[in-house]
Design an enzyme around this catalytic site. Structure first.
Site, PDB file in Angstrom:
ATOM      1  N   GLU A 181       0.825  -1.211   0.000  1.00  0.00           N
ATOM      2  CA  GLU A 181       0.000   0.000   0.000  1.00  0.00           C
ATOM      3  C   GLU A 181       0.860   1.262   0.000  1.00  0.00           C
ATOM      4  O   GLU A 181       1.589   1.523   0.959  1.00  0.00           O
ATOM      5  CB  GLU A 181      -0.945   0.008   1.209  1.00  0.00           C
ATOM      6  CG  GLU A 181      -1.925  -1.145   1.225  1.00  0.00           C
ATOM      7  CD  GLU A 181      -2.864  -1.146   0.025  1.00  0.00           C
ATOM      8  OE1 GLU A 181      -3.322  -0.063  -0.397  1.00  0.00           O
ATOM      9  OE2 GLU A 181      -3.135  -2.238  -0.498  1.00  0.00           O
TER      10      GLU A 181
ATOM     11  N   GLU B 245      -5.602   2.821   8.163  1.00  0.00           N
ATOM     12  CA  GLU B 245      -5.040   2.349   6.895  1.00  0.00           C
ATOM     13  C   GLU B 245      -5.036   0.818   6.831  1.00  0.00           C
ATOM     14  O   GLU B 245      -5.305   0.232   5.771  1.00  0.00           O
ATOM     15  CB  GLU B 245      -3.626   2.901   6.696  1.00  0.00           C
ATOM     16  CG  GLU B 245      -3.120   2.772   5.283  1.00  0.00           C
ATOM     17  CD  GLU B 245      -3.963   3.518   4.256  1.00  0.00           C
ATOM     18  OE1 GLU B 245      -4.313   2.881   3.227  1.00  0.00           O
ATOM     19  OE2 GLU B 245      -4.276   4.699   4.465  1.00  0.00           O
TER      20      GLU B 245
ATOM     21  N   GLU C 205     -10.535  -3.468   1.467  1.00  0.00           N
ATOM     22  CA  GLU C 205     -10.288  -3.570   0.034  1.00  0.00           C
ATOM     23  C   GLU C 205     -10.025  -5.020  -0.387  1.00  0.00           C
ATOM     24  O   GLU C 205     -10.528  -5.471  -1.417  1.00  0.00           O
ATOM     25  CB  GLU C 205      -9.116  -2.680  -0.366  1.00  0.00           C
ATOM     26  CG  GLU C 205      -9.447  -1.208  -0.345  1.00  0.00           C
ATOM     27  CD  GLU C 205      -8.278  -0.330  -0.755  1.00  0.00           C
ATOM     28  OE1 GLU C 205      -7.161  -0.855  -0.982  1.00  0.00           O
ATOM     29  OE2 GLU C 205      -8.482   0.891  -0.863  1.00  0.00           O
TER      30      GLU C 205
ATOM     31  N   LYS D  70     -15.421   0.391  -0.470  1.00  0.00           N
ATOM     32  CA  LYS D  70     -14.022   0.810  -0.612  1.00  0.00           C
ATOM     33  C   LYS D  70     -13.860   2.307  -0.380  1.00  0.00           C
ATOM     34  O   LYS D  70     -12.934   2.739   0.312  1.00  0.00           O
ATOM     35  CB  LYS D  70     -13.488   0.442  -1.998  1.00  0.00           C
ATOM     36  CG  LYS D  70     -13.206  -1.026  -2.174  1.00  0.00           C
ATOM     37  CD  LYS D  70     -12.608  -1.260  -3.553  1.00  0.00           C
ATOM     38  CE  LYS D  70     -12.072  -2.643  -3.699  1.00  0.00           C
ATOM     39  NZ  LYS D  70     -11.326  -2.816  -4.956  1.00  0.00           N
ATOM     40  N   ASP D  71     -14.762   3.098  -0.935  1.00  0.00           N
ATOM     41  CA  ASP D  71     -14.670   4.551  -0.765  1.00  0.00           C
ATOM     42  C   ASP D  71     -14.883   4.961   0.690  1.00  0.00           C
ATOM     43  O   ASP D  71     -14.226   5.879   1.183  1.00  0.00           O
ATOM     44  CB  ASP D  71     -15.687   5.266  -1.661  1.00  0.00           C
ATOM     45  CG  ASP D  71     -15.338   5.199  -3.139  1.00  0.00           C
ATOM     46  OD1 ASP D  71     -14.242   4.699  -3.477  1.00  0.00           O
ATOM     47  OD2 ASP D  71     -16.168   5.647  -3.957  1.00  0.00           O
TER      48      ASP D  71
END
Length: 127
Positions: free
Chosen positions: A26, A67, A74, A92-93
Site C-alpha cells: 500500500e 489504513e 479492500e 471501498k470509498d
C-alpha cells in the site's frame, strides 16, 4: 464444534504478517510511515514533553489502524466482488474516507502539538 484456537505466537505472527503486507503493498501506508518518522524525529529534536508525545503517538496509531482496516476492507471486497459493483465501490470509498479522516485528524494534532515548540525555537534563533 469448538473453534480452533491459535497459539499466541501464531496470532502475533499473523498480525505482523498483515502489517508487513500493508507496508509492502500500500503506497499510502509507506507515506504514513515516512510522515511518522519525520514527526518523531522533529519531536525528538524539539525535546517535546510526554503529553505532546502521547498525542503524536495516538494520532499516528489512529492513522495506521485506519489504513490497515482500509487495506483489509479492500482485500475482502476484491475477493467477494472481483467485478465492479456499486456497493463494492461504496465500501471501498467509505473505508478510504475513514483513513482520510484519520490522516486529517493527525495533521490537526500535529499542528496543535508542534505550533508552540516550533514558534519558541524560531524565536530563539532570532534573539
Amino acid at each position: 464444534m469448538k473453534p480452533h484456537r491459535q497459539s499466541l505466537y501464531r496470532a502475533f505472527g499473523c498480525a505482523i504478517r498483515g502489517i508487513l503486507t500493508a507496508v509492502q503493498t500500500e503506497r499510502n501506508m509507506k507515506i504514513h510511515i515516512a510522515a511518522a518518522l519525520i514527526v518523531f524525529i522533529a519531536a525528538a529534536l524539539l525535546q517535546l514533553d510526554r503529553i505532546r508525545w502521547l498525542f503524536l503517538l495516538l494520532a499516528v496509531s489512529v492513522v495506521f489502524i485506519a489504513e490497515l482496516v482500509n487495506t483489509a476492507v479492500e482485500a475482502i471486497i476484491d475477493l467477494i466482488s472481483p467485478d465492479e459493483h456499486e456497493l463494492a465501490r461504496v465500501a471501498k470509498d467509505t473505508a478510504a474516507g475513514a483513513a482520510f479522516v484519520a490522516a486529517a485528524f493527525a495533521v490537526v494534532i500535529g499542528i496543535l502539538v508542534f505550533y508552540e515548540p516550533v514558534w519558541e525555537w524560531m524565536q530563539s534563533l532570532t534573539s
